[in-house]
Design a protein around this motif. Structure first.
Motif, PDB file in Angstrom:
ATOM      1  N   TRP A 233     -34.943 -56.298  86.193  1.00  0.00           N
ATOM      2  CA  TRP A 233     -36.285 -56.296  85.517  1.00  0.00           C
ATOM      3  C   TRP A 233     -36.188 -57.483  84.716  1.00  0.00           C
ATOM      4  O   TRP A 233     -35.505 -57.952  83.879  1.00  0.00           O
ATOM      5  N   THR A 234     -37.340 -58.189  85.075  1.00  0.00           N
ATOM      6  CA  THR A 234     -37.466 -59.577  84.246  1.00  0.00           C
ATOM      7  C   THR A 234     -38.008 -59.268  82.855  1.00  0.00           C
ATOM      8  O   THR A 234     -39.248 -58.827  82.772  1.00  0.00           O
ATOM      9  N   CYS A 235     -37.210 -59.301  82.119  1.00  0.00           N
ATOM     10  CA  CYS A 235     -37.735 -59.233  80.426  1.00  0.00           C
ATOM     11  C   CYS A 235     -38.107 -60.482  79.530  1.00  0.00           C
ATOM     12  O   CYS A 235     -37.316 -61.329  79.701  1.00  0.00           O
ATOM     13  N   PRO A 236     -39.229 -60.101  78.882  1.00  0.00           N
ATOM     14  CA  PRO A 236     -39.462 -61.449  78.205  1.00  0.00           C
ATOM     15  C   PRO A 236     -38.432 -61.577  76.922  1.00  0.00           C
ATOM     16  O   PRO A 236     -38.701 -62.767  76.209  1.00  0.00           O
ATOM     17  N   GLN A 237     -37.914 -60.575  76.676  1.00  0.00           N
ATOM     18  CA  GLN A 237     -36.813 -60.823  75.504  1.00  0.00           C
ATOM     19  C   GLN A 237     -35.633 -61.596  76.058  1.00  0.00           C
ATOM     20  O   GLN A 237     -34.951 -60.807  76.799  1.00  0.00           O
ATOM     21  N   SER A 238     -35.350 -62.439  75.707  1.00  0.00           N
ATOM     22  CA  SER A 238     -34.170 -63.300  76.067  1.00  0.00           C
ATOM     23  C   SER A 238     -32.745 -62.483  75.918  1.00  0.00           C
ATOM     24  O   SER A 238     -32.792 -62.003  74.766  1.00  0.00           O
ATOM     25  N   GLY A 239     -31.958 -62.752  76.707  1.00  0.00           N
ATOM     26  CA  GLY A 239     -30.772 -62.061  76.331  1.00  0.00           C
ATOM     27  C   GLY A 239     -30.625 -60.612  76.570  1.00  0.00           C
ATOM     28  O   GLY A 239     -29.579 -59.989  76.623  1.00  0.00           O
ATOM     29  N   THR A 240     -31.672 -60.049  77.039  1.00  0.00           N
ATOM     30  CA  THR A 240     -31.554 -58.671  77.461  1.00  0.00           C
ATOM     31  C   THR A 240     -31.367 -58.366  79.063  1.00  0.00           C
ATOM     32  O   THR A 240     -32.410 -58.835  79.686  1.00  0.00           O
ATOM     33  N   SER A 241     -30.510 -57.411  79.246  1.00  0.00           N
ATOM     34  CA  SER A 241     -30.348 -57.103  80.763  1.00  0.00           C
ATOM     35  C   SER A 241     -30.457 -55.851  80.971  1.00  0.00           C
ATOM     36  O   SER A 241     -30.693 -54.933  80.118  1.00  0.00           O
ATOM     37  N   GLY A 242     -30.520 -55.300  82.244  1.00  0.00           N
ATOM     38  CA  GLY A 242     -30.853 -53.926  82.571  1.00  0.00           C
ATOM     39  C   GLY A 242     -32.286 -53.714  82.931  1.00  0.00           C
ATOM     40  O   GLY A 242     -32.789 -54.680  83.833  1.00  0.00           O
ATOM     41  N   GLY A 243     -32.713 -52.336  82.924  1.00  0.00           N
ATOM     42  CA  GLY A 243     -33.961 -52.168  83.365  1.00  0.00           C
ATOM     43  C   GLY A 243     -35.133 -52.118  82.389  1.00  0.00           C
ATOM     44  O   GLY A 243     -35.108 -52.801  81.390  1.00  0.00           O
ATOM     45  N   VAL A 244     -36.125 -51.341  82.781  1.00  0.00           N
ATOM     46  CA  VAL A 244     -37.267 -51.417  81.806  1.00  0.00           C
ATOM     47  C   VAL A 244     -37.035 -50.712  80.358  1.00  0.00           C
ATOM     48  O   VAL A 244     -37.618 -51.221  79.357  1.00  0.00           O
ATOM     49  N   MET A 245     -36.254 -49.577  80.644  1.00  0.00           N
ATOM     50  CA  MET A 245     -36.104 -49.019  79.377  1.00  0.00           C
ATOM     51  C   MET A 245     -35.176 -50.098  78.330  1.00  0.00           C
ATOM     52  O   MET A 245     -35.443 -50.012  77.311  1.00  0.00           O
ATOM     53  N   GLN A 246     -34.173 -50.924  78.807  1.00  0.00           N
ATOM     54  CA  GLN A 246     -33.499 -51.835  77.805  1.00  0.00           C
ATOM     55  C   GLN A 246     -34.195 -52.755  77.440  1.00  0.00           C
ATOM     56  O   GLN A 246     -34.268 -53.167  76.006  1.00  0.00           O
ATOM     57  N   CYS A 247     -34.997 -53.290  78.362  1.00  0.00           N
ATOM     58  CA  CYS A 247     -36.129 -54.556  77.700  1.00  0.00           C
ATOM     59  C   CYS A 247     -37.070 -53.737  76.738  1.00  0.00           C
ATOM     60  O   CYS A 247     -37.270 -54.427  75.803  1.00  0.00           O
ATOM     61  N   MET A 248     -37.780 -52.578  77.118  1.00  0.00           N
ATOM     62  CA  MET A 248     -38.604 -52.053  75.944  1.00  0.00           C
ATOM     63  C   MET A 248     -37.977 -51.829  74.662  1.00  0.00           C
ATOM     64  O   MET A 248     -38.552 -51.808  73.445  1.00  0.00           O
ATOM     65  N   SER A 249     -36.893 -51.329  74.857  1.00  0.00           N
ATOM     66  CA  SER A 249     -35.977 -50.875  73.648  1.00  0.00           C
ATOM     67  C   SER A 249     -35.658 -52.216  72.737  1.00  0.00           C
ATOM     68  O   SER A 249     -35.827 -52.159  71.475  1.00  0.00           O
ATOM     69  N   ALA A 250     -35.699 -53.533  73.316  1.00  0.00           N
ATOM     70  CA  ALA A 250     -35.108 -54.580  72.679  1.00  0.00           C
ATOM     71  C   ALA A 250     -36.293 -55.216  72.195  1.00  0.00           C
ATOM     72  O   ALA A 250     -36.448 -55.742  70.935  1.00  0.00           O
ATOM     73  N   LEU A 251     -37.789 -55.252  73.039  1.00  0.00           N
ATOM     74  CA  LEU A 251     -38.840 -55.713  72.356  1.00  0.00           C
ATOM     75  C   LEU A 251     -39.417 -54.860  71.134  1.00  0.00           C
ATOM     76  O   LEU A 251     -39.828 -55.395  70.117  1.00  0.00           O
ATOM     77  N   ASN A 252     -39.092 -53.648  71.396  1.00  0.00           N
ATOM     78  CA  ASN A 252     -39.596 -52.523  70.105  1.00  0.00           C
ATOM     79  C   ASN A 252     -38.696 -52.576  69.003  1.00  0.00           C
ATOM     80  O   ASN A 252     -38.894 -51.907  68.082  1.00  0.00           O
ATOM     81  N   ASN A 253     -37.483 -52.985  69.237  1.00  0.00           N
ATOM     82  CA  ASN A 253     -36.393 -52.636  68.343  1.00  0.00           C
ATOM     83  C   ASN A 253     -35.962 -51.090  67.846  1.00  0.00           C
ATOM     84  O   ASN A 253     -36.194 -50.868  66.952  1.00  0.00           O
ATOM     85  N   THR A 254     -36.068 -50.326  69.252  1.00  0.00           N
ATOM     86  CA  THR A 254     -35.904 -48.943  69.001  1.00  0.00           C
ATOM     87  C   THR A 254     -34.722 -48.602  69.842  1.00  0.00           C
ATOM     88  O   THR A 254     -34.203 -49.253  70.558  1.00  0.00           O
ATOM     89  N   THR A 255     -34.327 -47.267  69.696  1.00  0.00           N
ATOM     90  CA  THR A 255     -33.296 -46.698  70.367  1.00  0.00           C
ATOM     91  C   THR A 255     -33.854 -45.753  71.595  1.00  0.00           C
ATOM     92  O   THR A 255     -34.628 -44.848  71.020  1.00  0.00           O
ATOM     93  N   TYR A 256     -33.451 -45.744  72.802  1.00  0.00           N
ATOM     94  CA  TYR A 256     -34.025 -44.957  73.631  1.00  0.00           C
ATOM     95  C   TYR A 256     -32.799 -44.308  74.176  1.00  0.00           C
ATOM     96  O   TYR A 256     -31.820 -45.128  74.505  1.00  0.00           O
ATOM     97  N   GLN A 257     -32.863 -43.150  74.510  1.00  0.00           N
ATOM     98  CA  GLN A 257     -31.891 -42.198  75.318  1.00  0.00           C
ATOM     99  C   GLN A 257     -32.473 -41.536  76.723  1.00  0.00           C
ATOM    100  O   GLN A 257     -33.780 -41.371  76.559  1.00  0.00           O
ATOM    101  N   ALA A 258     -31.714 -41.370  77.544  1.00  0.00           N
ATOM    102  CA  ALA A 258     -32.208 -40.858  78.839  1.00  0.00           C
ATOM    103  C   ALA A 258     -31.349 -39.641  79.376  1.00  0.00           C
ATOM    104  O   ALA A 258     -30.228 -39.751  79.285  1.00  0.00           O
ATOM    105  N   ALA A 259     -32.099 -38.746  80.122  1.00  0.00           N
ATOM    106  CA  ALA A 259     -31.444 -37.677  80.978  1.00  0.00           C
ATOM    107  C   ALA A 259     -31.994 -37.591  82.226  1.00  0.00           C
ATOM    108  O   ALA A 259     -33.229 -37.860  82.181  1.00  0.00           O
ATOM    109  N   ILE A 260     -31.276 -37.340  83.195  1.00  0.00           N
ATOM    110  CA  ILE A 260     -31.821 -37.112  84.446  1.00  0.00           C
ATOM    111  C   ILE A 260     -31.438 -35.467  84.945  1.00  0.00           C
ATOM    112  O   ILE A 260     -30.486 -35.117  85.055  1.00  0.00           O
TER     113      ILE A 260
END
Length: 473
Positions: A233-260
């Motif tokens: 996922w192309t994230c506008p936050q430089s240095g951030t890898s992974g998917g949408v969750m990692q990107c939004m977590s970096a942009l918002n400076n928040t902590t996300y957890q996920a369960a499936i």
């Protein structure tokens, strides 16, 4: 003689306009001067109000919402205001008063000022400056820390070929299958196709689909989850890898957890709550429900069929069991408990077993209900939203992606038992209406067969995760 001259002067009417004009010039000049200075002061006020707006918005940007030191917030707003308030015609650049109010995740910024506009006609007005003042208020909420529970439909209906081309290819590929699976658009997963051991000449439709590289709806759901948790996922936050969750977590400076979790006739745990990256390693375990063979989903200990009809979608039970697994949510603040969000991906039709005595199925279902055994019947219906209300009453939000139930007007079972819930269109029928009612406000999306499920799920996630700032006045 003098008396006559004075009398003539008093009664003479020549040049009276000039005299009147000379006398009125004084108030006219006064009014013109006051109007000019007042107009210039109003213009300064508008410009200073714009500077206050910019300062207030600057103090509630996402990067600033993570700042907890009020002096830093005030200094930022003051600097922005000063840069835009350096206007000609002011006695000095005014120093604003910045008020910061934090309540939970919400922040309110008020920037007020008092300035002195220099008068061009100070003598006329009797003062050197004209005072102007104003204020601006902006509000925003910090993006909260959140736990996301993905609840994915893995029932046989998700074995539908993904696009019309895939459906056509699936129908063609199954032309030599046994009668019950012949010319079928569904890649049903059977442990014992045709009630016999699988072999090169006895394959279930899932095996046929995989051999012919036919994409199924469950594959699109899996890819959508992968984009959320793994990427790329192309994230506008430089240095951030992974998917949408990692990107939004970096942009918002928040902590996300996920369960499936997946659901069919039961809730299946793929991965309990953890980091999105760790949860992403278990995406490969998302699989279609396996039945033993047609009209015999489950065997007893002796190898006999417990039920003599197909079934396998109990959305209510999936939500009920997940509700029991979720803790009470918090406000999502840095010092508090995370918020809880359920992401439900389903085609919205329940196909489950109910007791013949005392069981309840939708009043618009087709009766008599098919029998599963002596005590159990098969119920096909849209979701009963009672469990949704229970979950939402705990302040847990529900986001729903409806993978629209495909209309099959040439299929007798569909027309007699499902069509009444799926008309006039799959986007507007009872199935869609129930799911929309189940979802929290603004957190419902639908995608038609062949649509981009990855984009739809990503857009829905971003809507949940985003925070915005707005001017109040």
């Amino acid at each position: 003689m003098l008396r006559r001259a004075m009398l003539c002067f008093a009664t003479d009417r020549k040049a009276n306009v000039a005299i009147i004009f000379a006398l009125t010039m004084v108030p006219i000049i006064f009014l013109l001067g006051m109007t000019l200075d007042y107009t210039l002061a109003l213009r300064k006020r508008e410009q200073l109000n714009a500077a206050a707006d910019a300062a207030a918005i600057a103090a509630v940007r996402p990067a600033m919402l993570t700042q907890t030191t009020k002096s830093v917030i005030e200094a930022t707003a003051t600097a922005v205001f000063a840069a835009k308030a350096n206007l000609p015609g002011l006695v000095a650049v005014p120093t604003p008063t910045v008020t910061v109010t934090d309540v939970g995740l919400a922040r309110t910024i008020t920037v007020s000022y008092v300035a002195q506009s220099v008068n061009n006609f100070p003598g006329v007005l009797g003062k050197q400056t004209w005072q102007v003042s104003g204020s601006s208020t902006a509000k925003a909420s910090s993006a909260p820390n959140m736990n996301f529970y993905l609840l994915l439909d893995d029932s046989p209906s998700m074995a539908l070929a993904a696009t019309q081309t895939d459906i056509d290819n699936m129908v063609l590929a199954t032309k030599n299958q046994p009668t019950y699976a012949k010319n079928c658009a569904f890649a049903c997963h059977e442990a014992h196709p045709n009630n016999a051991a699988p072999s090169s000449s006895n394959k279930d439709n899932l095996t046929v689909a995989r051999a012919n590289n036919i994409t199924l709806r469950i594959d699109l759901v899996t890819n959508a989850v992968k984009q959320l948790m793994v990427g790329p996922w192309t994230c506008p936050q430089s240095g951030t890898s992974g998917g949408v969750m990692q990107c939004m977590s970096a942009l918002n400076n928040t902590t996300y957890q996920a369960a499936i979790y997946t659901f069919d006739y039961a809730l299946n745990t793929i991965q309990t709550l953890t980091t999105p990256s760790t949860a992403g390693t278990k995406i490969g375990n998302i699989q279609l429900l396996t039945v033993d063979h047609q009209n015999c989903p489950v065997l007893n200990g002796s190898g006999g069929c417990i039920y003599t009809t197909d079934y396998g979608t109990d959305i209510s039970k999936g939500l009920t069991d997940l509700n029991a697994a979720m803790p009470n949510p918090g406000d999502g603040s840095a010092t508090g408990t995370p918020q809880e969000v359920v992401f439900l991906v389903t085609d919205g039709v329940e196909d489950k077993l109910i007791p013949k005595s005392g069981g309840s199925c939708d009043s618009n279902a087709t009766y008599p209900l098919p029998s599963a055994n002596s005590t159990t019947a098969r119920c096909q219906q849209p979701l009963n939203t009672a469990i949704c209300d229970t979950i939402k009453s705990r302040n847990i939000r529900i986001a729903i992606l409806y993978t629209e139930y495909l209309q099959l007007p040439s299929d007798g079972w569909y027309t007699s038992r499902i069509a009444q819930f799926n008309n006039p269109t799959s986007s507007t029928g009872t199935i869609a209406q129930r799911l929309q009612s189940c979802a929290s406000p603004g957190l419902y999306a639908n995608v038609q067969n062949g649509g981009d499920i990855s984009k739809a799920l990503t857009d829905l996630f971003i809507k949940v995760a985003s925070s915005t700032a707005s001017l109040v006045q």
